[in-house]
Design a protein around this motif. Structure first.
Motif, mmCIF file in Angstrom:
data_model
loop_
_atom_site.group_PDB
_atom_site.id
_atom_site.type_symbol
_atom_site.label_atom_id
_atom_site.label_comp_id
_atom_site.label_asym_id
_atom_site.label_seq_id
_atom_site.Cartn_x
_atom_site.Cartn_y
_atom_site.Cartn_z
ATOM 1 N N PRO A 60 -3.531 0.612 3.776
ATOM 2 C CA PRO A 60 -4.257 -0.567 4.255
ATOM 3 C C PRO A 60 -5.102 -0.307 5.497
ATOM 4 O O PRO A 60 -6.145 -0.936 5.673
ATOM 5 N N ILE A 61 -4.682 0.616 6.363
ATOM 6 C CA ILE A 61 -5.515 0.972 7.514
ATOM 7 C C ILE A 61 -6.866 1.483 7.039
ATOM 8 O O ILE A 61 -7.928 1.045 7.501
ATOM 9 N N ASP A 62 -6.833 2.403 6.087
ATOM 10 C CA ASP A 62 -8.064 2.958 5.547
ATOM 11 C C ASP A 62 -8.884 1.899 4.821
ATOM 12 O O ASP A 62 -10.109 1.810 4.992
ATOM 13 N N LEU A 63 -8.239 1.068 4.023
ATOM 14 C CA LEU A 63 -8.956 0.049 3.261
ATOM 15 C C LEU A 63 -9.603 -0.985 4.170
ATOM 16 O O LEU A 63 -10.711 -1.460 3.894
ATOM 17 N N LEU A 64 -8.930 -1.342 5.251
ATOM 18 C CA LEU A 64 -9.500 -2.316 6.191
ATOM 19 C C LEU A 64 -10.777 -1.780 6.830
ATOM 20 O O LEU A 64 -11.752 -2.515 7.014
ATOM 21 N N GLY A 93 0.812 -1.210 0.000
ATOM 22 C CA GLY A 93 0.000 0.000 0.000
ATOM 23 C C GLY A 93 0.840 1.252 0.000
ATOM 24 O O GLY A 93 2.061 1.217 0.203
ATOM 25 N N ASN A 94 0.190 2.378 -0.219
ATOM 26 C CA ASN A 94 0.821 3.688 -0.158
ATOM 27 C C ASN A 94 1.059 4.017 1.311
ATOM 28 O O ASN A 94 0.248 4.663 1.972
ATOM 29 N N GLY A 95 2.179 3.533 1.836
ATOM 30 C CA GLY A 95 2.420 3.579 3.268
ATOM 31 C C GLY A 95 1.518 2.578 3.971
ATOM 32 O O GLY A 95 0.693 1.903 3.353
ATOM 33 N N SER A 96 1.654 2.477 5.295
ATOM 34 C CA SER A 96 0.733 1.634 6.066
ATOM 35 C C SER A 96 -0.637 2.280 6.198
ATOM 36 O O SER A 96 -1.622 1.604 6.503
ATOM 37 N N LEU A 113 0.645 -5.329 9.948
ATOM 38 C CA LEU A 113 1.106 -4.184 9.160
ATOM 39 C C LEU A 113 2.592 -3.946 9.418
ATOM 40 O O LEU A 113 3.048 -3.988 10.565
ATOM 41 N N GLN A 114 3.331 -3.702 8.353
ATOM 42 C CA GLN A 114 4.725 -3.285 8.458
ATOM 43 C C GLN A 114 4.974 -2.182 7.442
ATOM 44 O O GLN A 114 4.098 -1.847 6.650
ATOM 45 N N THR A 115 6.170 -1.613 7.483
ATOM 46 C CA THR A 115 6.449 -0.469 6.614
ATOM 47 C C THR A 115 7.907 -0.463 6.176
ATOM 48 O O THR A 115 8.775 -1.052 6.841
ATOM 49 N N PHE A 116 8.164 0.195 5.052
ATOM 50 C CA PHE A 116 9.531 0.431 4.599
ATOM 51 C C PHE A 116 10.034 1.803 5.044
ATOM 52 O O PHE A 116 11.149 2.197 4.682
ATOM 53 N N SER A 117 9.234 2.516 5.836
ATOM 54 C CA SER A 117 9.563 3.898 6.187
ATOM 55 C C SER A 117 10.572 4.028 7.314
ATOM 56 O O SER A 117 11.198 5.077 7.453
ATOM 57 N N LYS A 118 10.748 2.982 8.103
ATOM 58 C CA LYS A 118 11.594 3.099 9.297
ATOM 59 C C LYS A 118 12.985 2.535 9.026
ATOM 60 O O LYS A 118 13.850 3.218 8.509
ATOM 61 N N VAL A 119 13.202 1.272 9.363
ATOM 62 C CA VAL A 119 14.549 0.714 9.304
ATOM 63 C C VAL A 119 15.085 0.639 7.875
ATOM 64 O O VAL A 119 16.295 0.733 7.646
ATOM 65 N N TRP A 120 14.202 0.509 6.887
ATOM 66 C CA TRP A 120 14.666 0.421 5.506
ATOM 67 C C TRP A 120 15.060 1.794 4.944
ATOM 68 O O TRP A 120 15.642 1.883 3.859
ATOM 69 N N GLY A 121 14.712 2.867 5.640
ATOM 70 C CA GLY A 121 15.120 4.205 5.219
ATOM 71 C C GLY A 121 14.433 4.695 3.960
ATOM 72 O O GLY A 121 15.013 5.456 3.184
ATOM 73 N N LEU A 122 13.167 4.298 3.751
ATOM 74 C CA LEU A 122 12.463 4.640 2.515
ATOM 75 C C LEU A 122 11.170 5.412 2.777
ATOM 76 O O LEU A 122 10.187 5.280 2.038
ATOM 77 N N ALA A 123 11.165 6.247 3.820
ATOM 78 C CA ALA A 123 9.956 6.993 4.174
ATOM 79 C C ALA A 123 9.461 7.859 3.023
ATOM 80 O O ALA A 123 8.257 8.034 2.838
ATOM 81 N N GLY A 146 4.016 0.601 2.256
ATOM 82 C CA GLY A 146 3.688 -0.184 3.431
ATOM 83 C C GLY A 146 3.267 -1.583 3.037
ATOM 84 O O GLY A 146 2.926 -1.850 1.876
ATOM 85 N N MET A 147 3.267 -2.472 4.017
ATOM 86 C CA MET A 147 2.908 -3.866 3.785
ATOM 87 C C MET A 147 1.783 -4.290 4.714
ATOM 88 O O MET A 147 1.747 -3.889 5.875
ATOM 89 N N ALA A 148 0.879 -5.106 4.196
ATOM 90 C CA ALA A 148 -0.140 -5.754 5.014
ATOM 91 C C ALA A 148 -0.068 -7.241 4.730
ATOM 92 O O ALA A 148 -0.030 -7.669 3.572
ATOM 93 N N PHE A 149 -0.018 -8.037 5.792
ATOM 94 C CA PHE A 149 0.017 -9.487 5.675
ATOM 95 C C PHE A 149 -1.269 -10.045 6.275
ATOM 96 O O PHE A 149 -1.637 -9.695 7.407
ATOM 97 N N ALA A 150 -1.938 -10.887 5.530
ATOM 98 C CA ALA A 150 -3.219 -11.425 6.003
ATOM 99 C C ALA A 150 -3.556 -12.688 5.215
ATOM 100 O O ALA A 150 -2.776 -13.143 4.362
ATOM 101 N N SER A 151 -4.725 -13.243 5.494
ATOM 102 C CA SER A 151 -5.187 -14.422 4.773
ATOM 103 C C SER A 151 -5.376 -14.077 3.298
ATOM 104 O O SER A 151 -5.668 -12.929 2.950
ATOM 105 N N PRO A 152 -5.208 -15.048 2.411
ATOM 106 C CA PRO A 152 -5.421 -14.777 0.979
ATOM 107 C C PRO A 152 -6.805 -14.201 0.685
ATOM 108 O O PRO A 152 -6.946 -13.361 -0.204
ATOM 109 N N GLU A 153 -7.810 -14.640 1.439
ATOM 110 C CA GLU A 153 -9.170 -14.134 1.224
ATOM 111 C C GLU A 153 -9.244 -12.638 1.487
ATOM 112 O O GLU A 153 -9.842 -11.879 0.707
ATOM 113 N N LEU A 154 -8.634 -12.194 2.575
ATOM 114 C CA LEU A 154 -8.665 -10.771 2.908
ATOM 115 C C LEU A 154 -7.792 -9.965 1.944
ATOM 116 O O LEU A 154 -8.165 -8.848 1.554
ATOM 117 N N ILE A 155 -6.665 -10.508 1.542
ATOM 118 C CA ILE A 155 -5.805 -9.816 0.581
ATOM 119 C C ILE A 155 -6.551 -9.587 -0.732
ATOM 120 O O ILE A 155 -6.442 -8.517 -1.352
#
Length: 348
Positions: free
Chosen positions: A71-75, A65-68, A194-204, A209-218
């Protein structure tokens, strides 16, 4: 979900070579030195394969997603009926959950953490019982702005007892000393991580952002996302960067080292009253006067976050762990403020 997502010819043709006359693009290139005239891969397949490999998850368990925040909004949009369903939050926590709920006109039920920033399990269980229309429960661990990790066993209990979706926000998981909840994806179909590339990966700056969930929810998230939510440039740059995971590991170790050093330095600052334990790349620090401290630091062009208006964070500021030089400048400025405060107190 009966919704039919927007589709394009690129959904049917996944090749990169060909004569593309389907999307009304400019065939002559771009106004920039590089050509960005073609729409990006709407499914981000190449990037997802690399991310899934690094994270140890199945491709169909991953949403980008466009940041985390996306997916927060989409959920919320996917699960909650406006003005009818509810969301449970455990403040103090990341503010975007409540903002997204308000945007979607979804009421929020707040169950505060305990004074030591732990989950109040009896109060949470009561809220779950008395709010049957609660569809989402957000848990941030390590938590923002407090920095501490929530109890993993308590989180598992909530996942097992909450009838809706439990979202575990792990934006700061790389700095913690316990494993990600992504290892429980197959066990808990009602869990989203939920995870993000904005922190430790230095890509803010790239907003990924990433969301991990069941295939049905994805599949549901992919139905309701904008068709091209991740730019081609972002996909390209991140994919290239993910070939160098060693940099990320070295970055984690350096930040943890600087966090330890910053704690030692802050312990010598008179205006500092308490430094809360942290498993993130920041510290929540209680000071004599948070607003005064914040304003003084701004005058010195040192920007921190004043969290003193947040419940349970009275007179606290949140300090991101910087470089050794940045941390030293911060501490010196706070010591100067301490000296001024002491002088004013003596004069009065």
């Amino acid at each position: 979900m009966a919704l039919s997502p927007y589709t394009s010819a690129r959904d049917e043709y996944e090749g990169t070579e060909g004569i593309f006359l389907d999307a009304n693009e400019n065939p002559f290139g771009s106004i920039t030195s590089q050509n960005f005239n073609r729409y990006p891969d709407p499914h981000q397949i190449a990037l997802k394969k690399r991310v899934a490999e690094i994270k140890g998850v199945k491709l169909e368990q991953l949403f980008l997603g466009n940041g985390s925040d996306e997916p927060i909004d989409l959920l919320i949009r996917a699960t909650c009926t406006p003005r009818e369903d509810e969301i449970i939050l455990v403040p103090p926590t990341y503010g975007m959950y409540e903002v997204s709920a308000a945007i979607n006109d979804v009421p929020v039920v707040k169950v505060s953490l305990t004074p030591d920033f732990a989950l109040d399990m009896p109060a949470l269980q009561q809220a779950i019982t008395t709010h049957p229309k609660a569809k989402l429960l957000f848990l941030c661990s390590p938590n923002n702005p407090t920095g501490n990790a929530l109890d993993p066993e308590q989180m598992k209990t909530l996942i097992e007892t909450f009838p809706g979706l439990v979202i575990i926000d792990e934006a700061y998981i790389d700095f913690a000393d316990y494993p990600s909840f992504t290892s429980y994806l197959d066990k808990y179909p009602n869990m989203v991580v939920l995870q993000t590339f904005s922190k430790v990966w230095g890509l803010a700056n790239l907003r990924l952002g990433m969301a991990f969930a069941s295939p049905e929810l994805i599949r549901i998230l992919n139905k309701i996302k904008p068709p091209y939510n991740i730019s081609g440039l972002t996909q390209q740059v991140v994919l290239e960067g993910l070939q160098n995971t060693q940099w990320k590991e070295e970055s984690v170790q350096e930040i943890l080292k600087q966090r330890t050093e910053l704690v030692k330095l802050l312990e010598e600052v008179p205006v500092v009253e308490k430094i809360y334990p942290s498993e993130a790349n920041f510290l929540l620090v209680k000071v004599h006067n948070a607003k005064e401290t914040y304003d003084y630091l701004v005058e010195q062009k040192i920007i921190v976050r004043d969290r003193s208006k947040v419940k349970l964070c009275e007179n606290a500021i949140r300090i991101t762990v910087g470089t050794a030089s940045e941390n030293q400048h911060l501490v010196e400025a706070m010591k100067q403020l301490s000296a001024q405060t002491e002088t004013q107190s003596t004069v009065s």
